[in-house]
Write a protein that holds these residues in place. Structure first.
Motif, PDB file in Angstrom:
ATOM      1  N   ILE A  16       0.783  -1.280   0.015  1.00 36.69           N
ATOM      2  CA  ILE A  16       0.214   0.006   0.012  1.00 36.69           C
ATOM      3  C   ILE A  16       0.830   1.317  -0.057  1.00 36.69           C
ATOM      4  O   ILE A  16       0.661   2.296  -0.671  1.00 36.69           O
ATOM      5  N   LEU A  17       1.973   1.193   0.855  1.00 36.29           N
ATOM      6  CA  LEU A  17       2.602   2.458   0.847  1.00 36.29           C
ATOM      7  C   LEU A  17       3.498   2.523  -0.485  1.00 36.29           C
ATOM      8  O   LEU A  17       3.889   3.617  -0.929  1.00 36.29           O
ATOM      9  N   THR A  18       3.927   1.360  -0.880  1.00 31.51           N
ATOM     10  CA  THR A  18       4.577   1.480  -2.083  1.00 31.51           C
ATOM     11  C   THR A  18       3.770   2.324  -3.305  1.00 31.51           C
ATOM     12  O   THR A  18       4.297   3.051  -3.963  1.00 31.51           O
ATOM     13  N   ALA A  19       2.254   1.961  -3.452  1.00 29.54           N
ATOM     14  CA  ALA A  19       1.718   2.585  -4.552  1.00 29.54           C
ATOM     15  C   ALA A  19       1.379   3.853  -3.989  1.00 29.54           C
ATOM     16  O   ALA A  19       1.403   4.699  -5.033  1.00 29.54           O
ATOM     17  N   ALA A  20       1.384   4.425  -2.796  1.00 32.53           N
ATOM     18  CA  ALA A  20       1.141   5.772  -2.344  1.00 32.53           C
ATOM     19  C   ALA A  20       2.361   6.590  -2.841  1.00 32.53           C
ATOM     20  O   ALA A  20       2.357   7.694  -3.208  1.00 32.53           O
ATOM     21  N   PHE A  21       3.741   6.086  -2.340  1.00 37.35           N
ATOM     22  CA  PHE A  21       4.825   6.745  -2.954  1.00 37.35           C
ATOM     23  C   PHE A  21       4.875   6.899  -4.265  1.00 37.35           C
ATOM     24  O   PHE A  21       5.327   8.139  -4.730  1.00 37.35           O
ATOM     25  N   ALA A  22       4.626   5.917  -5.169  1.00 36.81           N
ATOM     26  CA  ALA A  22       4.877   5.899  -6.546  1.00 36.81           C
ATOM     27  C   ALA A  22       3.810   6.913  -6.928  1.00 36.81           C
ATOM     28  O   ALA A  22       4.166   7.527  -8.034  1.00 36.81           O
ATOM     29  N   GLY A  23       2.753   7.027  -6.433  1.00 38.46           N
ATOM     30  CA  GLY A  23       1.816   7.871  -7.207  1.00 38.46           C
ATOM     31  C   GLY A  23       2.201   9.576  -6.810  1.00 38.46           C
ATOM     32  O   GLY A  23       1.986  10.272  -7.640  1.00 38.46           O
ATOM     33  N   VAL A  24       2.795   9.690  -5.692  1.00 41.23           N
ATOM     34  CA  VAL A  24       3.373  10.781  -5.387  1.00 41.23           C
ATOM     35  C   VAL A  24       4.675  11.240  -6.246  1.00 41.23           C
ATOM     36  O   VAL A  24       4.704  12.586  -6.783  1.00 41.23           O
ATOM     37  N   VAL A  25       5.449  10.188  -6.190  1.00 42.17           N
ATOM     38  CA  VAL A  25       6.860  10.534  -7.005  1.00 42.17           C
ATOM     39  C   VAL A  25       7.145  10.496  -8.411  1.00 42.17           C
ATOM     40  O   VAL A  25       7.604  11.057  -9.146  1.00 42.17           O
ATOM     41  N   LEU A  26       6.232   9.335  -8.989  1.00 42.43           N
ATOM     42  CA  LEU A  26       6.556   8.913 -10.387  1.00 42.43           C
ATOM     43  C   LEU A  26       5.270   9.670 -11.036  1.00 42.43           C
ATOM     44  O   LEU A  26       4.148   9.307 -10.993  1.00 42.43           O
ATOM     45  N   PRO A  27       5.715  10.501 -11.995  1.00 42.33           N
ATOM     46  CA  PRO A  27       4.685  11.144 -12.818  1.00 42.33           C
ATOM     47  C   PRO A  27       3.768  10.274 -13.617  1.00 42.33           C
ATOM     48  O   PRO A  27       2.486  10.453 -13.861  1.00 42.33           O
ATOM     49  N   LYS A  28       4.123   9.017 -13.849  1.00 44.16           N
ATOM     50  CA  LYS A  28       3.231   8.117 -14.823  1.00 44.16           C
ATOM     51  C   LYS A  28       2.539   7.177 -13.973  1.00 44.16           C
ATOM     52  O   LYS A  28       1.633   6.319 -14.703  1.00 44.16           O
ATOM     53  N   GLU A  29       2.613   7.275 -12.568  1.00 44.12           N
ATOM     54  CA  GLU A  29       1.901   6.619 -11.769  1.00 44.12           C
ATOM     55  C   GLU A  29       1.075   7.503 -10.863  1.00 44.12           C
ATOM     56  O   GLU A  29       1.175   7.685  -9.616  1.00 44.12           O
ATOM     57  N   ARG A  30      -0.044   7.937 -11.709  1.00 43.22           N
ATOM     58  CA  ARG A  30      -1.119   8.674 -10.721  1.00 43.22           C
ATOM     59  C   ARG A  30      -1.621   8.299  -9.707  1.00 43.22           C
ATOM     60  O   ARG A  30      -2.281   7.123  -9.872  1.00 43.22           O
ATOM     61  N   PHE A  31      -2.005   8.810  -8.471  1.00 47.61           N
ATOM     62  CA  PHE A  31      -2.428   7.964  -7.202  1.00 47.61           C
ATOM     63  C   PHE A  31      -3.941   8.578  -7.367  1.00 47.61           C
ATOM     64  O   PHE A  31      -4.357   9.712  -6.843  1.00 47.61           O
ATOM     65  N   ALA A  32      -4.858   7.827  -7.749  1.00 49.32           N
ATOM     66  CA  ALA A  32      -6.355   8.128  -7.824  1.00 49.32           C
ATOM     67  C   ALA A  32      -6.935   8.370  -6.557  1.00 49.32           C
ATOM     68  O   ALA A  32      -6.328   7.828  -5.446  1.00 49.32           O
ATOM     69  N   PRO A  33      -7.889   8.904  -6.638  1.00 54.50           N
ATOM     70  CA  PRO A  33      -8.969   9.126  -5.242  1.00 54.50           C
ATOM     71  C   PRO A  33      -8.855   7.681  -4.459  1.00 54.50           C
ATOM     72  O   PRO A  33      -8.826   7.447  -3.481  1.00 54.50           O
ATOM     73  N   ALA A  34      -9.240   6.515  -5.216  1.00 54.15           N
ATOM     74  CA  ALA A  34      -9.559   5.339  -4.684  1.00 54.15           C
ATOM     75  C   ALA A  34      -8.197   4.858  -4.026  1.00 54.15           C
ATOM     76  O   ALA A  34      -8.213   4.198  -3.170  1.00 54.15           O
ATOM     77  N   GLY A  35      -6.940   5.504  -4.624  1.00 54.33           N
ATOM     78  CA  GLY A  35      -5.976   5.081  -3.970  1.00 54.33           C
ATOM     79  C   GLY A  35      -5.683   5.711  -2.593  1.00 54.33           C
ATOM     80  O   GLY A  35      -4.956   5.215  -1.602  1.00 54.33           O
ATOM     81  N   VAL A  36      -6.208   6.817  -2.322  1.00 49.85           N
ATOM     82  CA  VAL A  36      -6.204   7.742  -1.225  1.00 49.85           C
ATOM     83  C   VAL A  36      -7.011   6.704  -0.205  1.00 49.85           C
ATOM     84  O   VAL A  36      -6.515   6.678   1.044  1.00 49.85           O
ATOM     85  N   VAL A  37      -8.214   6.058  -0.702  1.00 45.76           N
ATOM     86  CA  VAL A  37      -9.109   5.378   0.129  1.00 45.76           C
ATOM     87  C   VAL A  37      -8.187   4.333   0.802  1.00 45.76           C
ATOM     88  O   VAL A  37      -8.328   3.953   1.991  1.00 45.76           O
ATOM     89  N   GLY A  38      -7.609   3.742  -0.112  1.00 51.33           N
ATOM     90  CA  GLY A  38      -6.870   2.421   0.254  1.00 51.33           C
ATOM     91  C   GLY A  38      -5.793   2.721   1.130  1.00 51.33           C
ATOM     92  O   GLY A  38      -5.444   1.878   2.096  1.00 51.33           O
ATOM     93  N   LEU A  39      -5.047   3.810   1.153  1.00 49.96           N
ATOM     94  CA  LEU A  39      -3.934   4.036   1.854  1.00 49.96           C
ATOM     95  C   LEU A  39      -4.427   4.706   3.425  1.00 49.96           C
ATOM     96  O   LEU A  39      -4.242   3.926   4.425  1.00 49.96           O
ATOM     97  N   VAL A  40      -5.558   5.396   3.501  1.00 52.96           N
ATOM     98  CA  VAL A  40      -6.300   5.407   4.621  1.00 52.96           C
ATOM     99  C   VAL A  40      -6.799   3.934   5.395  1.00 52.96           C
ATOM    100  O   VAL A  40      -6.582   3.961   6.422  1.00 52.96           O
TER     101      VAL A  40
END
Length: 348
Positions: free
Chosen positions: A113-137
């Protein structure tokens, strides 16, 4: 593929998945037991120094690349060795001085989960969608349920240990994300071996800085058994299973092993040392799993469709072929479009 071959393939994947989850889930308890006799950084460092030599020998047999050859490949090895091996295991082992292995396994399962969150913030090609925020929470809520902090226990050893293990999950996530942009063609077996060797060296250098010494090791049959199990089973045999399962089933299905590990750790912890988790820990684990499912919903859907397709083929039916997901190569291994993380597996 014939019907019998399809059935055997599906059954074989399930067996490999179960054995891998058993190998890595039990390692949390083996660490907890071994820490009674061996200082944490020395324990982890010696384990990975030996395991790295063995896996490098395996890489020499199954690949045509025995060592990194350019700056990008050495950078990949360095990032993996420092973050995914050394820092992750340093924090995990020290954390398990304060929390049981079953609790550590549950908290460590937040790493994807943390990997997906950091990738969404750091990597331009891996957008962190709203559903990703829900998953992180959901993942953070799950950790809170496991730790169960209270106003009167903010300085407790349990909270310290949980924080260290959560830091280990963060280190793993950061290392994985940092590796993704590195253009490396190094086979994963070779990458894994060198990462183990580099990580083991870092741990052994750091051990004296923490005041650890070889004289502090209490060489007992239990200590030797714990070390042998972690080195040969969790760090060598399990990686061979990982490589095979990755080839057969794909990155997303392999990632699900991380959510079987806490279940194994909880069961083995009860059987071996009599530790019983409470209901809130179970709720926390399920919440973390829900967070992962939200983030990886599309990849999990593809896995489900693939499973149904194999079953229909085994009974004479068929499903339309799925579109091929986007692929790229990090360390010689294809990734799915949602950023499944097969670049470097991590045992516990």
């Amino acid at each position: 593929m014939s019907r019998s071959q399809s059935v055997r393939s599906g059954y074989g994947d399930t067996v490999l998945f179960s054995i891998l989850a058993l190998c890595w889930g039990t390692s949390f308890v083996a660490i907890e037991v071994g820490l009674e006799y061996v200082p944490p950084l020395l324990f982890a460092g010696l384990r990975y120094a030996l395991a790295g030599v063995i896996v490098l020998g395996y890489a020499a047999v199954v690949t045509d690349r025995l060592r990194p050859v350019d700056r990008a490949e050495w950078l990949a090895v360095g990032v993996a060795g420092v973050f995914v091996i050394a820092l992750y295991h340093a924090l995990l082992y020290v954390g398990e001085l304060y929390v049981p292995g079953a609790i550590a396994a549950t908290i460590a399962s937040t790493a994807p989960i943390l990997t997906a969150a950091f990738a969404g913030v750091v990597l331009p090609k891996e957008r962190f969608a709203p559903a990703g925020v829900v998953g992180l929470v959901l993942g953070l809520v799950g950790v809170t349920a496991v730790v169960q902090p209270s106003p009167t226990g903010l300085e407790s050893e349990v909270l310290l240990g949980a924080g260290l293990v959560f830091g280990a999950a963060i280190a793993f996530a950061i290392g994985t994300v940092l590796m993704r942009p590195i253009d490396s063609a190094l086979p994963i077996e070779t990458l894994q071996a060198w990462a183990m060797l580099v990580g083991g060296a870092v741990l052994l250098v750091a051990a004296p800085l923490r005041g650890e010494s070889l004289a502090a090791i209490d060489v007992t049959p239990t200590a030797l058994l714990s070390f042998a199990y972690l080195t040969l089973v969790s760090s060598v045999f399990a990686f061979f299973l990982y490589f095979e399962l990755l080839d057969r089933a794909g990155a997303t299905q392999v990632a699900l092993v991380g959510y079987a590990e806490p279940v194994v750790a909880i069961g083995v912890s009860w059987l071996v040392i009599g530790y019983v988790v409470d209901s809130l820990t179970i709720v926390g684990l399920l919440t973390i799993l829900a967070g992962f499912a939200v983030i990886k919903r599309r990849a999990l859907w593809r896995v489900g469709r693939s499973t149904v397709e194999r079953r229909r083929q085994s009974t004479g039916g068929a499903l339309p072929a799925e579109p091929r997901p986007e692929a790229r190569t990090d360390g010689g291994v294809p990734c799915d479009a949602e950023g499944a993380d097969p670049e470097l597996p991590v045992d516990r």
